[in-house]
Design an enzyme around this catalytic site. Sequence first.
Site, mmCIF file in Angstrom:
data_model
loop_
_atom_site.group_PDB
_atom_site.id
_atom_site.type_symbol
_atom_site.label_atom_id
_atom_site.label_comp_id
_atom_site.label_asym_id
_atom_site.label_seq_id
_atom_site.Cartn_x
_atom_site.Cartn_y
_atom_site.Cartn_z
ATOM 1 N N THR A 131 0.845 -1.189 0.000
ATOM 2 C CA THR A 131 0.000 0.000 0.000
ATOM 3 C C THR A 131 0.879 1.237 0.000
ATOM 4 O OG1 THR A 131 -1.773 1.180 1.156
ATOM 5 C CG2 THR A 131 -0.190 0.009 2.525
ATOM 6 N N HIS B 42 2.262 -11.457 14.219
ATOM 7 C CA HIS B 42 3.289 -12.006 15.110
ATOM 8 C C HIS B 42 2.972 -13.435 15.549
ATOM 9 C CE1 HIS B 42 6.893 -11.777 17.231
ATOM 10 N NE2 HIS B 42 6.596 -10.946 18.216
#
Length: 390
Positions: free
Chosen positions: A309, A361
């Site tokens: 992006t 994560h």
Amino acid sequence: MAAEIRIPPLGESINEATLVRWLKEDGAHVEADEVVLELETEKAAMEVQAETAGRLKIVVPAGSQVTPGTVVGRITEEAAPARKDAASETRQAPADKPRVAEPVGAARAAAPKEPQRAEPAPRAEPVPRAEPARRAEPPRPAAAAAPDGDGRRPAASGEDAEREPMSQLRRTIAARLVEAQRTAAILTTFNEIDLGELQTLRARHRERFKARHGVDLGLMSLFARAVIHALREVAILNARIDGTDVVKPRHVHLGIAVSTPRGLVVPVVRGADGLSLAALEQAIGDVARRAREGKLAPGDLAGGTFTITNGGVFGSLLSTPILNPPQSGILGMHKIEERPVARQGQVVIRPMMYVALSYDHRLVDGEQAVTFLVRVKEALEDPARMVLEV
């Protein structure tokens, strides 16, 4: 015979769409392959074309929720001649009535009783026409003061706003962003890139590249190539979690975030790792253009494995991009800004860009995320690495 206008398949796991608007009026003539309506799904906007030429009959109005296979309209062929026949019949009817009028004199004598009963209705209906009096009865100044106590215009609270329903695309964007925050353990790591060498490379070869391949040498395609280069070493960022499994795609299907008037969409460049730089530039330009024109197919939005992006086109200097579920990584580009930096003991002005990598994560360790971003930085600061694969 009438040709039916049906809602086409909407794509993977999409079962409903909003009929945003008809582009033709009810009864209007349409040509074959002409776009007649716009749909909006939870992922993108779509257009539906007429299969044949003819007269449009709208069955389902704009604003309705529709499902694949629903008949929303019909196209009637030879509609115009049928109207001419009806017109000719109405012309013949007055000619026939005078002939029948004389023999049916008795019936006509009885008929006035009916009109006499009907006449009071027209005379009674003008009473509502005395609306000028009604308009004058409630003084408008007093009515203007009434809304202070009305829920519609709470002037006392100082609220002055308009309400409109969220589009299906906007609702889906909101839901997916909340879902990403709720289900993934999102962390973001940052770095900065000196784009001096890359800009020099573009300036040196841009014209020849365009002359040979017919496309510009854009910044997005070079970043895409750097991402693909880094994913070869840190492939876990191309993977995703599916229940208790880790799914590792064999190829890179690159999502490119595109801002459109209806909201943000992320079309996918499939098999980006197998494309040349020119083919990559062309593919990115194609999906971005079709996204802005609302011409993406449902399949264009499914199956992405990693997203890029670019908030820099709007002037963003730094941000933390949110994951595009179920992907595990998204790279955020930002504004290129000349800043003083230290080079070999000297302070110099260089074109710098902050980059951000948000990652899940649960699947990606911090060391892997940092390594990936460093590899992107190295590839862009020394573009020869992408050519030599080092």
